[in-house]
Design a protein around this motif. Structure first.
Motif, PDB file in Angstrom:
ATOM      1  N   VAL A   1       3.635  -4.468   3.138  1.00  0.00           N
ATOM      2  CA  VAL A   1       4.479  -3.304   3.353  1.00  0.00           C
ATOM      3  C   VAL A   1       3.683  -2.053   2.991  1.00  0.00           C
ATOM      4  CG1 VAL A   1       6.562  -2.065   2.631  1.00  0.00           C
ATOM      5  CG2 VAL A   1       6.618  -4.562   2.925  1.00  0.00           C
ATOM      6  N   GLY A   2       3.642  -1.109   3.914  1.00  0.00           N
ATOM      7  CA  GLY A   2       2.966   0.161   3.658  1.00  0.00           C
ATOM      8  C   GLY A   2       3.963   1.292   3.597  1.00  0.00           C
ATOM      9  N   ARG A   3       3.701   2.241   2.717  1.00  0.00           N
ATOM     10  CA  ARG A   3       4.562   3.429   2.628  1.00  0.00           C
ATOM     11  C   ARG A   3       3.677   4.657   2.535  1.00  0.00           C
ATOM     12  NH1 ARG A   3       6.412   6.859  -1.232  1.00  0.00           N
ATOM     13  NH2 ARG A   3       5.387   5.656  -2.866  1.00  0.00           N
ATOM     14  N   ILE A   4       3.820   5.570   3.485  1.00  0.00           N
ATOM     15  CA  ILE A   4       3.043   6.809   3.489  1.00  0.00           C
ATOM     16  C   ILE A   4       4.009   7.985   3.438  1.00  0.00           C
ATOM     17  CG2 ILE A   4       1.425   8.257   4.758  1.00  0.00           C
ATOM     18  CD1 ILE A   4       0.155   5.689   3.745  1.00  0.00           C
TER      19      ILE A   4
ATOM     20  N   PHE B   1       0.868  -1.181   0.000  1.00  0.00           N
ATOM     21  CA  PHE B   1       0.000   0.000   0.000  1.00  0.00           C
ATOM     22  C   PHE B   1       0.897   1.221   0.000  1.00  0.00           C
ATOM     23  CE2 PHE B   1      -2.336   3.507   1.671  1.00  0.00           C
ATOM     24  CZ  PHE B   1      -3.670   3.296   1.368  1.00  0.00           C
ATOM     25  N   ASP B   2       0.750   2.068  -1.024  1.00  0.00           N
ATOM     26  CA  ASP B   2       1.503   3.321  -1.115  1.00  0.00           C
ATOM     27  C   ASP B   2       0.526   4.487  -1.091  1.00  0.00           C
ATOM     28  OD1 ASP B   2       3.816   1.904  -1.402  1.00  0.00           O
ATOM     29  OD2 ASP B   2       4.138   2.392  -3.513  1.00  0.00           O
ATOM     30  N   GLY B   3       0.794   5.453  -0.248  1.00  0.00           N
ATOM     31  CA  GLY B   3      -0.033   6.649  -0.222  1.00  0.00           C
ATOM     32  C   GLY B   3       0.834   7.892  -0.119  1.00  0.00           C
ATOM     33  N   GLU B   4       0.522   8.900  -0.936  1.00  0.00           N
ATOM     34  CA  GLU B   4       1.274  10.160  -0.902  1.00  0.00           C
ATOM     35  C   GLU B   4       0.308  11.316  -0.666  1.00  0.00           C
ATOM     36  OE1 GLU B   4       4.277  10.790  -3.955  1.00  0.00           O
ATOM     37  OE2 GLU B   4       3.979   8.732  -4.605  1.00  0.00           O
ATOM     38  N   TYR B   5       0.603  12.097   0.365  1.00  0.00           N
ATOM     39  CA  TYR B   5      -0.170  13.297   0.669  1.00  0.00           C
ATOM     40  C   TYR B   5       0.621  14.476   0.121  1.00  0.00           C
ATOM     41  CZ  TYR B   5      -2.790  16.720   3.455  1.00  0.00           C
ATOM     42  OH  TYR B   5      -3.560  17.795   3.876  1.00  0.00           O
TER      43      TYR B   5
ATOM     44  N   ASP C   1       9.696  19.237   6.159  1.00  0.00           N
ATOM     45  CA  ASP C   1       8.519  19.485   5.324  1.00  0.00           C
ATOM     46  C   ASP C   1       8.200  18.279   4.449  1.00  0.00           C
ATOM     47  OD1 ASP C   1      10.055  19.796   2.685  1.00  0.00           O
ATOM     48  OD2 ASP C   1      10.911  21.464   3.838  1.00  0.00           O
ATOM     49  N   PHE C   2       9.098  17.290   4.466  1.00  0.00           N
ATOM     50  CA  PHE C   2       8.903  16.046   3.717  1.00  0.00           C
ATOM     51  C   PHE C   2       9.215  14.883   4.650  1.00  0.00           C
ATOM     52  CE2 PHE C   2      10.524  12.419   1.378  1.00  0.00           C
ATOM     53  CZ  PHE C   2       9.635  12.290   0.323  1.00  0.00           C
ATOM     54  N   ALA C   3       8.341  13.888   4.661  1.00  0.00           N
ATOM     55  CA  ALA C   3       8.572  12.704   5.484  1.00  0.00           C
ATOM     56  C   ALA C   3       7.974  11.492   4.792  1.00  0.00           C
ATOM     57  CB  ALA C   3       7.949  12.876   6.871  1.00  0.00           C
ATOM     58  N   THR C   4       8.703  10.382   4.827  1.00  0.00           N
ATOM     59  CA  THR C   4       8.164   9.139   4.289  1.00  0.00           C
ATOM     60  C   THR C   4       8.397   8.031   5.296  1.00  0.00           C
ATOM     61  OG1 THR C   4       8.067   7.707   2.327  1.00  0.00           O
ATOM     62  CG2 THR C   4      10.245   8.455   3.013  1.00  0.00           C
ATOM     63  N   SER C   5       7.369   7.219   5.480  1.00  0.00           N
ATOM     64  CA  SER C   5       7.352   6.207   6.518  1.00  0.00           C
ATOM     65  C   SER C   5       7.069   4.847   5.892  1.00  0.00           C
ATOM     66  CB  SER C   5       6.267   6.568   7.545  1.00  0.00           C
ATOM     67  OG  SER C   5       6.158   5.607   8.552  1.00  0.00           O
TER      68      SER C   5
ATOM     69  N   PHE D   1      10.000   2.444   9.796  1.00  0.00           N
ATOM     70  CA  PHE D   1      11.251   3.183   9.593  1.00  0.00           C
ATOM     71  C   PHE D   1      10.920   4.404   8.757  1.00  0.00           C
ATOM     72  CE2 PHE D   1      15.086   4.154   7.037  1.00  0.00           C
ATOM     73  CZ  PHE D   1      15.919   4.521   8.093  1.00  0.00           C
ATOM     74  N   ALA D   2      11.315   5.579   9.220  1.00  0.00           N
ATOM     75  CA  ALA D   2      10.930   6.824   8.546  1.00  0.00           C
ATOM     76  C   ALA D   2      12.142   7.739   8.385  1.00  0.00           C
ATOM     77  CB  ALA D   2       9.836   7.540   9.338  1.00  0.00           C
ATOM     78  N   VAL D   3      12.125   8.506   7.298  1.00  0.00           N
ATOM     79  CA  VAL D   3      13.138   9.531   7.049  1.00  0.00           C
ATOM     80  C   VAL D   3      12.432  10.780   6.551  1.00  0.00           C
ATOM     81  CG1 VAL D   3      15.001   7.909   6.535  1.00  0.00           C
ATOM     82  CG2 VAL D   3      13.501   8.675   4.695  1.00  0.00           C
ATOM     83  N   GLY D   4      13.123  11.901   6.649  1.00  0.00           N
ATOM     84  CA  GLY D   4      12.532  13.156   6.175  1.00  0.00           C
ATOM     85  C   GLY D   4      13.603  14.185   5.883  1.00  0.00           C
TER      86      GLY D   4
END
Length: 345
Positions: free
Chosen positions: A239-242, A160-164, A226-230, A209-212
């Motif tokens: 595997v989920g990526r938001i 599952f990939d989601g981008e806001y 101002d940018f973060a991906t988890s 695990f997240a970076v930004g």
């Protein structure tokens, strides 16, 4: 604690706190045949008076002091749409006053605040309802997708990939967000897609695990990412990526990709569609449903009904707590630089 009226012919008395997005809350409660606006609360009383006149709820009282609202024994419901860092104290005060509470996202900020809200809510529920305005669940497209996934048509969901994509950089660099300590773009925006993910895949991740970075706002007064991906690992192996991308050069948009063993769902600037065959010559099937709710108040009718019907909405409220828990673990991972276990309250 005052007992809410049980007769559907009477009105729940509602107070709106904060009249930015809260104006849409007010309009939704005003349209609902079982609720009536009693208070409009905002720092700017001129704005409150304008909203009262625009909506036509001339009997509504105006105040800039939330204590007036909470001390009013007639108020049944408090709808909170203040700045993010005010939510926690206002939610606690509202629950302590015995009011049903509807609050803009995020419900609160971080695990310490969440744990205290959960403890208080446990002592008030199921009589007192608590909901947060994660309104993408009201969009026709995602209602359809939830039904199709639940039916098993997608097979096993494995990604599952989601981008806001926020696309509103000035709200970080010049608005109130730059003055909020430890502002989180995941809590402030990405949580919409985290909530959708939990609803659609029907399980919770266990590790993140997240970076930004803050490259887009590096020369501004905004000092947080101002940018973060988890990236999240689920018990099933999914595997989920938001991603919360507030600084992007892009219109405000939500992007989603759901990969199952039988079907793939995509939604982006090209619209919503499904792939149902690996044959490159096979037809891509468009999905002609609205990807957005009609407005910020689309969950309010159901919230009112849950009060009047005395419906158990514990599962929905717990999902809101779970989404905050995931955001908190993601923000912690960005600080520690390592994967973090998600501790749910």
């Amino acid at each position: 604690m005052k007992t809410v009226k049980e007769n559907r012919g009477e009105h729940l008395q509602v107070a709106i706190v904060g009249l930015g997005v809260g104006e849409q809350h007010a309009r939704a409660f005003d349209r609902n045949q079982h609720s009536q606006i009693r208070w409009l609360c905002d720092f700017d009383l001129e704005k409150a008076d304008r909203v009262r006149n625009d909506i036509g709820c001339q009997g509504a009282l105006l105040t800039c002091d939330i204590d007036e609202v909470l001390n009013d024994p007639v108020v049944d419901v408090v709808s909170i749409a203040s700045y993010d860092d005010h939510h926690y104290n206002q939610v606690l005060d509202s629950l302590n006053a015995g009011k049903h509470t509807f609050v803009e996202k995020p419900l609160c900020r971080g695990m310490e605040e969440l744990s205290k809200i959960k403890e208080l809510w446990n002592s008030r529920q199921p009589e007192i309802k608590l909901q947060s305005n994660l309104v993408l669940r009201a969009a026709p497209l995602y209602k359809w997708l939830q039904h199709v996934i639940k039916s098993g048509d997608f097979g096993n969901i494995y990604s599952f990939d989601g981008e806001y994509l926020y696309g509103r950089l000035s709200k970080l660099t010049h608005g109130w967000r730059k003055n909020v300590r430890d502002y989180s773009v995941l809590e402030g925006g990405g949580i919409h897609l985290i909530d959708l993910m939990l609803w659609l895949v029907r399980e919770n991740p266990v590790e993140v695990f997240a970076v930004g970075n803050k490259i887009a706002t590096q020369s501004s007064e905004f000092v947080y990412n101002d940018f973060a991906t988890s990236i999240m690992q689920f018990p099933s192996g999914l595997v989920g990526r938001i991603t919360a991308n507030f600084g992007c050069v892009h219109q405000h948009q939500h992007v989603m990709r759901v990969y199952g063993t039988n079907k793939t769902f995509l939604y982006d600037d090209s619209g919503a569609r499904t792939h149902e065959n690996r044959d490159p010559d096979d037809e891509i099937l468009p999905v002609s449903l609205q990807p957005l709710p009609s407005g910020k108040g689309d969950l309010i009718d159901d919230f009112v009904n849950s009060i009047l019907d005395k419906r158990d909405v514990t599962e929905r409220t717990q999902a809101i707590f779970d989404a905050i828990s995931i955001c908190a673990a993601s923000d912690k991972s960005m600080k520690t630089g390592r994967p973090e276990k998600i501790n749910y309250v």
